[in-house]
Motif scaffolding. Structure first.
Motif, short mmCIF file in Angstrom:
data_model
loop_
_atom_site.label_atom_id
_atom_site.label_comp_id
_atom_site.label_asym_id
_atom_site.label_seq_id
_atom_site.Cartn_x
_atom_site.Cartn_y
_atom_site.Cartn_z
N ALA A 41 -48.62 -14.35 -59.17
CA ALA A 41 -47.78 -15.50 -58.87
C ALA A 41 -47.39 -15.54 -57.40
O ALA A 41 -47.12 -14.51 -56.78
N GLU A 42 -47.35 -16.75 -56.86
CA GLU A 42 -46.94 -16.92 -55.46
C GLU A 42 -45.49 -16.44 -55.27
O GLU A 42 -45.16 -15.84 -54.25
N ASP A 43 -44.64 -16.72 -56.22
CA ASP A 43 -43.25 -16.27 -56.18
C ASP A 43 -42.90 -15.77 -57.58
O ASP A 43 -42.78 -16.55 -58.52
N THR A 44 -42.76 -14.46 -57.72
CA THR A 44 -42.55 -13.88 -59.06
C THR A 44 -41.23 -14.32 -59.67
O THR A 44 -41.14 -14.48 -60.89
N ARG A 45 -40.22 -14.53 -58.84
CA ARG A 45 -38.93 -14.97 -59.39
C ARG A 45 -39.04 -16.38 -59.98
O ARG A 45 -38.51 -16.66 -61.07
N ARG A 46 -39.72 -17.27 -59.26
CA ARG A 46 -39.89 -18.63 -59.76
C ARG A 46 -40.77 -18.64 -61.00
O ARG A 46 -40.55 -19.44 -61.93
N TYR A 65 -48.55 -12.71 -55.32
CA TYR A 65 -49.80 -13.10 -54.67
C TYR A 65 -49.49 -14.30 -53.77
O TYR A 65 -49.46 -15.44 -54.22
N TYR A 66 -49.20 -14.01 -52.50
CA TYR A 66 -48.79 -15.06 -51.57
C TYR A 66 -49.52 -14.86 -50.25
O TYR A 66 -50.32 -13.93 -50.09
N GLU A 70 -52.23 -11.87 -49.50
CA GLU A 70 -53.37 -12.40 -50.24
C GLU A 70 -54.64 -11.58 -50.03
O GLU A 70 -55.36 -11.29 -51.00
N ALA A 71 -54.92 -11.19 -48.80
CA ALA A 71 -56.17 -10.47 -48.53
C ALA A 71 -56.23 -9.14 -49.29
O ALA A 71 -57.21 -8.83 -49.97
N GLU A 85 -60.50 -7.37 -67.20
CA GLU A 85 -59.20 -7.98 -67.46
C GLU A 85 -59.21 -9.47 -67.12
O GLU A 85 -60.00 -9.95 -66.29
N THR A 86 -58.30 -10.19 -67.76
CA THR A 86 -58.10 -11.61 -67.46
C THR A 86 -56.96 -11.73 -66.45
O THR A 86 -55.85 -11.24 -66.70
N VAL A 87 -57.26 -12.34 -65.32
CA VAL A 87 -56.27 -12.51 -64.25
C VAL A 87 -55.95 -14.00 -64.12
O VAL A 87 -56.85 -14.82 -63.92
N LEU A 88 -54.69 -14.34 -64.25
CA LEU A 88 -54.25 -15.72 -64.10
C LEU A 88 -53.53 -15.87 -62.77
O LEU A 88 -52.59 -15.12 -62.48
N VAL A 89 -53.97 -16.80 -61.93
CA VAL A 89 -53.34 -17.08 -60.63
C VAL A 89 -52.56 -18.37 -60.74
O VAL A 89 -53.08 -19.39 -61.21
N ILE A 90 -51.29 -18.33 -60.33
CA ILE A 90 -50.44 -19.51 -60.39
C ILE A 90 -49.57 -19.58 -59.15
O ILE A 90 -49.05 -18.56 -58.70
N THR A 91 -49.46 -20.76 -58.57
CA THR A 91 -48.62 -20.94 -57.39
C THR A 91 -47.31 -21.62 -57.80
O THR A 91 -47.08 -21.88 -58.98
N ASP A 92 -46.48 -21.89 -56.82
CA ASP A 92 -45.17 -22.48 -57.12
C ASP A 92 -45.29 -23.86 -57.74
O ASP A 92 -44.46 -24.27 -58.55
N ALA A 93 -46.31 -24.62 -57.33
CA ALA A 93 -46.51 -25.98 -57.84
C ALA A 93 -47.94 -26.40 -57.55
O ALA A 93 -48.52 -26.04 -56.53
N GLY A 94 -48.53 -27.15 -58.47
CA GLY A 94 -49.88 -27.65 -58.25
C GLY A 94 -50.94 -26.59 -58.51
O GLY A 94 -50.71 -25.58 -59.17
#
Length: 283
Positions: A41-46, A65-66, A70-71, A85-94
Motif C-alpha cells: 500500500a502507498e500509505d499503510t495507515r490509509r 510501497y511508495y 519503490e525501487a 505468492e499473490t501480491v496486491l498493489v493499491i495506492t491512496d486513490a485510483g
C-alpha cells in the motif's frame, strides 16, 4: 516474446481504490484485500482505514510501497511473486501506476513472465474526462505539469498542437500558475474544465476558457484537482495568423520590441505565443 500465463508462479494484482466515496469500492476489491498474501500500500495507515470502512480483515502481510522505497520494495515483492505468492498493489486513490507507484513492479513482473492482472476501479482521469463536456473520443493523459516555470512552459509548448483532449493532475496551490501557463501556451480562449474533489461531498466542476479558469483559480482552491483541456482544432475558424504577424510588425514600427509585441498580440488574440512566434520568424 513472453506470454502472460503466469508460469505457475505468483500473481500481481493492481487494485483500483476509491477516489472519494468508500462505497465505490467493488466486491472484488474486498475479496482481494482479504485473500492476498501481501498487500503493498502507498500509505499503510490509509489502507487500514479503508479496510476497516469496508469491513475487511486483511488476511496477508501489509507492507508500504511508495515513491521513496519503490525501487527497493519492488525487488522484494518480485521475490515473493517468484515464490508463488499473490501480491496486491493499491495506492491512496485510483489505479496504481497512473502517477502513483506500481509501474516498476509491473515491469519487473512482466519481464519475469509472472501473471499481472487488475481490479478495475474509479479513476480521476476518466471521471474528469466524462464530466468535462469536452471531446472524449480521443484523449491523452499528461500527469502533473513540471513544477518549475521554464520546464512547464517547454512541456506545454510542445503540446500546443496536440489535437486530443488532454488530462492533467495538479496541486491546488499551483493551479493558477498552471492555468496561466496553459493559456499562454494553448491560447487564452482554449476550452477547459477544472474538476475538484471528484465523487466527494464537495465535488465541483468549473468549465470555461483557460483565461477564465486562471482568473477563478486566484481564489482559495482546495482539494484534489484534475484538469481537462480541449485539444487543438485545426479545422476551426481561427484568427488569421498573417494578420497577427502584420500587427506585430506595426507594433515594432511604433517602437515596441518584437518579443513584447508577439506576447501582447498573442495574448489579445487568444493564440499560442509559440505559434505566433514561429509565424513571425518564418522565412
Amino acid at each position: 516474446m513472453r506470454d502472460d500465463d503466469g508460469g505457475g508462479e505468483g500473481r500481481l494484482v493492481l487494485a483500483g481504490a476509491p477516489i472519494g466515496r468508500v462505497d465505490d469500492a467493488s466486491a472484488r476489491l474486498r475479496d482481494a484485500l482479504a485473500t492476498a498474501d501481501i498487500v503493498a500500500a502507498e500509505d499503510t495507515r490509509r489502507l487500514r482505514r479503508l479496510a476497516g470502512d469496508l469491513g475487511v480483515t486483511l488476511g496477508g502481510r501489509l507492507v508500504s510501497y511508495y515513491d521513496a522505497n519503490e525501487a527497493a520494495r519492488a525487488e522484494e515483492l518480485l521475490g515473493a511473486l517468484r515464490q508463488g505468492e499473490t501480491v496486491l498493489v493499491i495506492t491512496d486513490a485510483g489505479m496504481p501506476g497512473v502517477s502513483d507507484p506500481g509501474y516498476r513492479l509491473t515491469r519487473l513482473a512482466v519481464e519475469a513472465g509472472i501473471r499481472v492482472t487488475a481490479l478495475p476501479g474509479p479513476s480521476a482521469v476518466t471521471t474528469a474526462l466524462a464530466v468535462s463536456g469536452l471531446p472524449s473520443d480521443r484523449f491523452c493523459f499528461e500527469g502533473f505539469p513540471p513544477r518549475k516555470a521554464g520546464e512547464r512552459g517547454r512541456r506545454l509548448a510542445a503540446l500546443a498542437a496536440e489535437e486530443r483532449t488532454m488530462v492533467f493532475f495538479e496541486a491546488p496551490h499551483r493551479l493558477r500558475e498552471a492555468l496561466t501557463a496553459m493559456a499562454e501556451a494553448f491560447g487564452a480562449e482554449r476550452p477547459a474544465a477544472v474538476c475538484r474533489e471528484l465523487t466527494k461531498t464537495y465535488e465541483e466542476v468549473r468549465r470555461g476558457t483557460l483565461a477564465e479558469l486562471a482568473a477563478w483559480a486566484a481564489g482559495d482552491v482546495r482539494g484534489e484537482v484534475t484538469l481537462v483541456v480541449a485539444g487543438h482544432d485545426p479545422g476551426a475558424v481561427e484568427t488569421d495568423i498573417a494578420e497577427l504577424v502584420r500587427e506585430v510588425a506595426r507594433m515594432q514600427e511604433a517602437g515596441v520590441p518584437r518579443k513584447q509585441a508577439i506576447v501582447d498580440v498573442a495574448k489579445a488574440a487568444g493564440v499560442p505565443k509559440r505559434e505566433l512566434y514561429d509565424a513571425v520568424h518564418r522565412p
